[in-house]
Design a protein around this motif. Sequence first.
Motif, PDB file in Angstrom:
ATOM      1  N   SER A  96       0.840  -1.207   0.000  1.00 56.66           N
ATOM      2  CA  SER A  96       0.000   0.000   0.000  1.00 56.66           C
ATOM      3  C   SER A  96       0.869   1.248   0.000  1.00 56.66           C
ATOM      4  N   ALA A  97       1.932   1.228   0.813  1.00 55.85           N
ATOM      5  CA  ALA A  97       2.835   2.376   0.858  1.00 55.85           C
ATOM      6  C   ALA A  97       3.582   2.541  -0.464  1.00 55.85           C
ATOM      7  N   LEU A  98       4.001   1.433  -1.055  1.00 56.93           N
ATOM      8  CA  LEU A  98       4.710   1.504  -2.330  1.00 56.93           C
ATOM      9  C   LEU A  98       3.809   2.016  -3.439  1.00 56.93           C
ATOM     10  N   ALA A  99       2.544   1.626  -3.395  1.00 58.21           N
ATOM     11  CA  ALA A  99       1.605   2.049  -4.436  1.00 58.21           C
ATOM     12  C   ALA A  99       1.361   3.551  -4.373  1.00 58.21           C
ATOM     13  N   GLY A 100       1.250   4.084  -3.162  1.00 56.63           N
ATOM     14  CA  GLY A 100       1.078   5.520  -3.016  1.00 56.63           C
ATOM     15  C   GLY A 100      -0.294   6.000  -3.430  1.00 56.63           C
ATOM     16  N   VAL A 101      -0.310   7.171  -4.039  1.00 56.91           N
ATOM     17  CA  VAL A 101      -1.567   7.852  -4.373  1.00 56.91           C
ATOM     18  C   VAL A 101      -2.230   7.174  -5.579  1.00 56.91           C
ATOM     19  N   PRO A 102      -3.535   6.849  -5.468  1.00 58.28           N
ATOM     20  CA  PRO A 102      -4.236   6.251  -6.607  1.00 58.28           C
ATOM     21  C   PRO A 102      -4.407   7.279  -7.734  1.00 58.28           C
ATOM     22  N   LEU A 122      -5.047  -7.948  -3.128  1.00 55.15           N
ATOM     23  CA  LEU A 122      -6.424  -7.572  -2.818  1.00 55.15           C
ATOM     24  C   LEU A 122      -6.519  -6.781  -1.512  1.00 55.15           C
ATOM     25  N   ASP A 123      -5.511  -6.915  -0.645  1.00 54.02           N
ATOM     26  CA  ASP A 123      -5.510  -6.190   0.627  1.00 54.02           C
ATOM     27  C   ASP A 123      -4.961  -4.771   0.513  1.00 54.02           C
ATOM     28  N   VAL A 124      -4.422  -4.411  -0.656  1.00 53.94           N
ATOM     29  CA  VAL A 124      -3.855  -3.074  -0.833  1.00 53.94           C
ATOM     30  C   VAL A 124      -4.951  -2.020  -0.668  1.00 53.94           C
ATOM     31  N   GLU A 125      -4.623  -0.959   0.068  1.00 54.37           N
ATOM     32  CA  GLU A 125      -5.540   0.171   0.261  1.00 54.37           C
ATOM     33  C   GLU A 125      -4.841   1.474  -0.116  1.00 54.37           C
ATOM     34  N   PRO A 126      -5.550   2.366  -0.834  1.00 58.43           N
ATOM     35  CA  PRO A 126      -6.850   2.181  -1.482  1.00 58.43           C
ATOM     36  C   PRO A 126      -6.778   1.070  -2.533  1.00 58.43           C
ATOM     37  N   VAL A 127      -7.929   0.496  -2.850  1.00 56.81           N
ATOM     38  CA  VAL A 127      -7.919  -0.664  -3.728  1.00 56.81           C
ATOM     39  C   VAL A 127      -7.397  -0.276  -5.106  1.00 56.81           C
ATOM     40  N   PRO A 128      -6.624  -1.158  -5.737  1.00 56.22           N
ATOM     41  CA  PRO A 128      -6.133  -0.888  -7.091  1.00 56.22           C
ATOM     42  C   PRO A 128      -7.289  -0.801  -8.088  1.00 56.22           C
ATOM     43  N   SER A 129      -7.080  -0.022  -9.133  1.00 56.01           N
ATOM     44  CA  SER A 129      -8.068   0.046 -10.209  1.00 56.01           C
ATOM     45  C   SER A 129      -8.157  -1.285 -10.941  1.00 56.01           C
ATOM     46  N   ARG A 130      -7.009  -1.933 -11.097  1.00 59.61           N
ATOM     47  CA  ARG A 130      -6.965  -3.204 -11.812  1.00 59.61           C
ATOM     48  C   ARG A 130      -5.715  -3.971 -11.404  1.00 59.61           C
ATOM     49  N   ILE A 131      -5.837  -5.293 -11.381  1.00 56.28           N
ATOM     50  CA  ILE A 131      -4.725  -6.196 -11.137  1.00 56.28           C
ATOM     51  C   ILE A 131      -4.710  -7.199 -12.286  1.00 56.28           C
ATOM     52  N   VAL A 132      -3.560  -7.374 -12.906  1.00 54.79           N
ATOM     53  CA  VAL A 132      -3.429  -8.386 -13.953  1.00 54.79           C
ATOM     54  C   VAL A 132      -2.338  -9.357 -13.528  1.00 54.79           C
ATOM     55  N   VAL A 133      -2.692 -10.629 -13.434  1.00 54.59           N
ATOM     56  CA  VAL A 133      -1.725 -11.641 -13.007  1.00 54.59           C
ATOM     57  C   VAL A 133      -1.661 -12.755 -14.039  1.00 54.59           C
ATOM     58  N   LEU A 134      -0.464 -13.249 -14.225  1.00 54.41           N
ATOM     59  CA  LEU A 134      -0.230 -14.420 -15.071  1.00 54.41           C
ATOM     60  C   LEU A 134       0.044 -15.584 -14.136  1.00 54.41           C
TER      61      LEU A 134
END
Length: 271
Positions: free
Chosen positions: A91-97, A118-130
């Motif tokens: 969450s800290a690494l992601a920073g501001v949405p 899924l626990d990241v806050e604020p929630v990501p707009s999108r997650i793409v996983v392979l």
Amino acid sequence: MIRAKRSLSQNFLVDHNLRRKLVEALDAGPGDTVVEVGPGHGELSELLVGRVRRLVLVEKDDRLAPLLNDRWGDRSDVVIVHGDALTEDLSALAGVPPVRFVSNVPYAITSLLIFRLLDVEPVPSRIVVLVQEEVARRMTAKPGGKEYGALSIGVQTRADARLAFRVGRKAFRPVPRVDSAAVVIEPVAGIPRDRIEATRALTRAAFSRRRKQLGTILRTAPVYGLGAEEAAAVARAVGIDLSTRPEAIAPGPFAELAWRLGELCRNREGG
């Protein structure tokens, strides 16, 4: 190319067209921060550098993190983190949405990483996983099928998820034993933490007794231990028959049942 490290469950995606498809599925724009977990040599990263507001690369491998730093360490819009995504504060690494996550997920940590994202806050707009194709199908499975289970519930009660495209095993080096698939996950914002925990509790109770009917689970699971009348009342309130098995309950009713059970248990403890 640095050889893949088996201890890190690495399989590098070498097909350029498929890397482009992953980036297209991510659909990140110049206003987005993108966090890539496990960028490896940076083949996917190079398609994102300069095209998004901020790119965060989280790499655990002691050999690869310095290479990424050599390539992009002098850029103000790229942050390179030499660390483990399972322990870093994402969450800290992601920073501001707005923030989007992308990862060619090491097979050994698939479920752990998905729920960390899924626990990241604020929630990501999108997650793409392979991920492994089998896992992708379980994540996106519909109720009633043999692939529908705890992972399906865990993801789909918190996000919309769809299988975007398959990736054959020969697209990786080293070549794994199984095929993979890309999954697009769009998390739902605003789900209270106590509801998430209630769903986890029911998931553990229900799918450790997968072939049992719901009524039996609610009466015998230590976390609930309901009487017959209590079980019937809470199930009736959600519109679920007690003879139903967990694998036949859709994510929405499952989450609502979990919440009501949590409330019932809290009231019992408080009384």
